[in-house]
Design an enzyme around this catalytic site. Sequence first.
Site, short mmCIF file in Angstrom:
data_model
loop_
_atom_site.label_atom_id
_atom_site.label_comp_id
_atom_site.label_asym_id
_atom_site.label_seq_id
_atom_site.Cartn_x
_atom_site.Cartn_y
_atom_site.Cartn_z
N LYS A 1 0.83 -1.22 0.00
CA LYS A 1 0.00 0.00 0.00
C LYS A 1 0.86 1.27 0.00
O LYS A 1 2.08 1.21 0.20
CB LYS A 1 -0.94 -0.05 1.21
CG LYS A 1 -1.99 -1.17 1.13
CD LYS A 1 -2.94 -1.13 2.32
CE LYS A 1 -4.03 -2.20 2.23
NZ LYS A 1 -4.97 -2.14 3.38
N TYR B 1 -12.39 -2.48 -3.59
CA TYR B 1 -12.84 -2.68 -2.21
C TYR B 1 -14.37 -2.65 -2.08
O TYR B 1 -14.88 -2.36 -1.00
CB TYR B 1 -12.21 -1.63 -1.30
CG TYR B 1 -10.80 -1.97 -0.84
CD1 TYR B 1 -10.56 -3.09 -0.04
CD2 TYR B 1 -9.71 -1.18 -1.19
CE1 TYR B 1 -9.28 -3.41 0.38
CE2 TYR B 1 -8.42 -1.49 -0.76
CZ TYR B 1 -8.22 -2.60 0.03
OH TYR B 1 -6.95 -2.92 0.46
N ASN C 1 -2.04 0.37 6.77
CA ASN C 1 -1.51 -0.88 7.32
C ASN C 1 -0.64 -1.67 6.33
O ASN C 1 -0.56 -2.89 6.40
CB ASN C 1 -2.63 -1.73 7.90
CG ASN C 1 -3.61 -2.22 6.85
OD1 ASN C 1 -3.53 -1.81 5.70
ND2 ASN C 1 -4.51 -3.09 7.23
N HIS D 1 -2.12 -5.39 1.43
CA HIS D 1 -3.35 -6.13 1.16
C HIS D 1 -2.98 -7.54 0.77
O HIS D 1 -1.99 -7.73 0.05
CB HIS D 1 -4.16 -5.50 0.02
CG HIS D 1 -5.28 -6.40 -0.44
ND1 HIS D 1 -6.49 -6.46 0.20
CD2 HIS D 1 -5.33 -7.34 -1.43
CE1 HIS D 1 -7.24 -7.39 -0.38
NE2 HIS D 1 -6.56 -7.93 -1.37
N GLU E 1 -9.42 -11.04 -7.56
CA GLU E 1 -8.50 -9.90 -7.38
C GLU E 1 -7.33 -9.96 -8.37
O GLU E 1 -6.89 -8.93 -8.86
CB GLU E 1 -8.01 -9.87 -5.94
CG GLU E 1 -9.13 -9.48 -4.97
CD GLU E 1 -8.71 -9.50 -3.51
OE1 GLU E 1 -9.56 -9.16 -2.67
OE2 GLU E 1 -7.55 -9.85 -3.20
P1 IDP Z 1 -7.41 -7.17 5.68
O1 IDP Z 1 -6.73 -6.14 4.82
O2 IDP Z 1 -6.53 -7.62 6.82
O3 IDP Z 1 -7.98 -8.32 4.88
P2 IDP Z 1 -10.15 -6.18 5.89
O4 IDP Z 1 -11.06 -6.45 7.03
O5 IDP Z 1 -10.42 -6.92 4.61
O6 IDP Z 1 -8.64 -6.44 6.40
O7 IDP Z 1 -10.20 -4.62 5.62
C1 IDP Z 1 -9.68 -4.06 4.43
C2 IDP Z 1 -8.86 -2.86 4.79
O8 IDP Z 1 -9.70 -1.85 5.34
C3 IDP Z 1 -7.79 -3.08 5.88
O9 IDP Z 1 -6.59 -3.61 5.37
C4 IDP Z 1 -7.61 -1.68 6.43
O10 IDP Z 1 -6.78 -0.89 5.56
C5 IDP Z 1 -9.02 -1.13 6.36
N1 IDP Z 1 -9.72 -1.34 7.64
C6 IDP Z 1 -10.24 -2.50 8.12
N2 IDP Z 1 -10.82 -2.33 9.33
C7 IDP Z 1 -10.64 -1.02 9.62
C8 IDP Z 1 -11.02 -0.22 10.75
O11 IDP Z 1 -11.62 -0.68 11.71
N3 IDP Z 1 -10.65 1.11 10.69
C9 IDP Z 1 -9.98 1.65 9.63
N4 IDP Z 1 -9.60 0.92 8.55
C10 IDP Z 1 -9.94 -0.40 8.55
MG MG Z 2 -9.45 -8.29 3.39
#
Ligand code: IDP
Ligand code: MG
Length: 141
Positions: free
Chosen positions: A11, A51, A114, A117, A128
């Site tokens: 990212k 997304y 974070n 992905h 994807e």
């Molecule tokens: P993942 O990337 O670990 O699979 P997902 O639940 O699929 O997590 O969420 C997609 C992305 O959305 C996350 O990587 C993060 O960047 C963002 N995200 C998920 N949960 C939160 C949250 O509670 N607050 C802010 N951003 C979030």
């Molecule tokens: Mg995810």
Amino acid sequence: MAIERTLSIIKPDAVAKNVIGQVYSRFENAGLKIIAARMVHLSNSDAEKFYAAHKYRPFFKDLISFMVSGPVMIQVLEGEGAIAKNRYLMGATDPNKAEKGTIRSDFADSINANAMHGSDSLETAAIEVAFFFSEVDVYSR
Ligand code: IDP
Ligand code: MG
């Protein structure tokens, strides 16, 4: 375990931190092959489509604005159990909860920014990969 393919995205935060090479080394050391790769600066509509499953989550707007904030590095990883292996290397979604030594623990600052992905199932991996790569861009090696 079967040979799988998964979609990985470094990212904008991690690209800006100049750690693409360090992330690639972790894939390679774990036995994952990079079989396709491209750097892209996503548009809003690209990021929203990618997304779409999160459209109604409270963090959707923040997620999209973060994902278009700079270029991302997108790759297809191939290897035994690649989907789970990549998720293990990434660590938990929230870097504060991610195990020490994982990519998110080492390089990410927040649950929004974070670093990575990774596809979460065979089904989403296929969708994807096809979103970003056509068949001729993905090599078996
Ligand atoms: P993942 O990337 O670990 O699979 P997902 O639940 O699929 O997590 O969420 C997609 C992305 O959305 C996350 O990587 C993060 O960047 C963002 N995200 C998920 N949960 C939160 C949250 O509670 N607050 C802010 N951003 C979030
Ligand atoms: Mg995810």
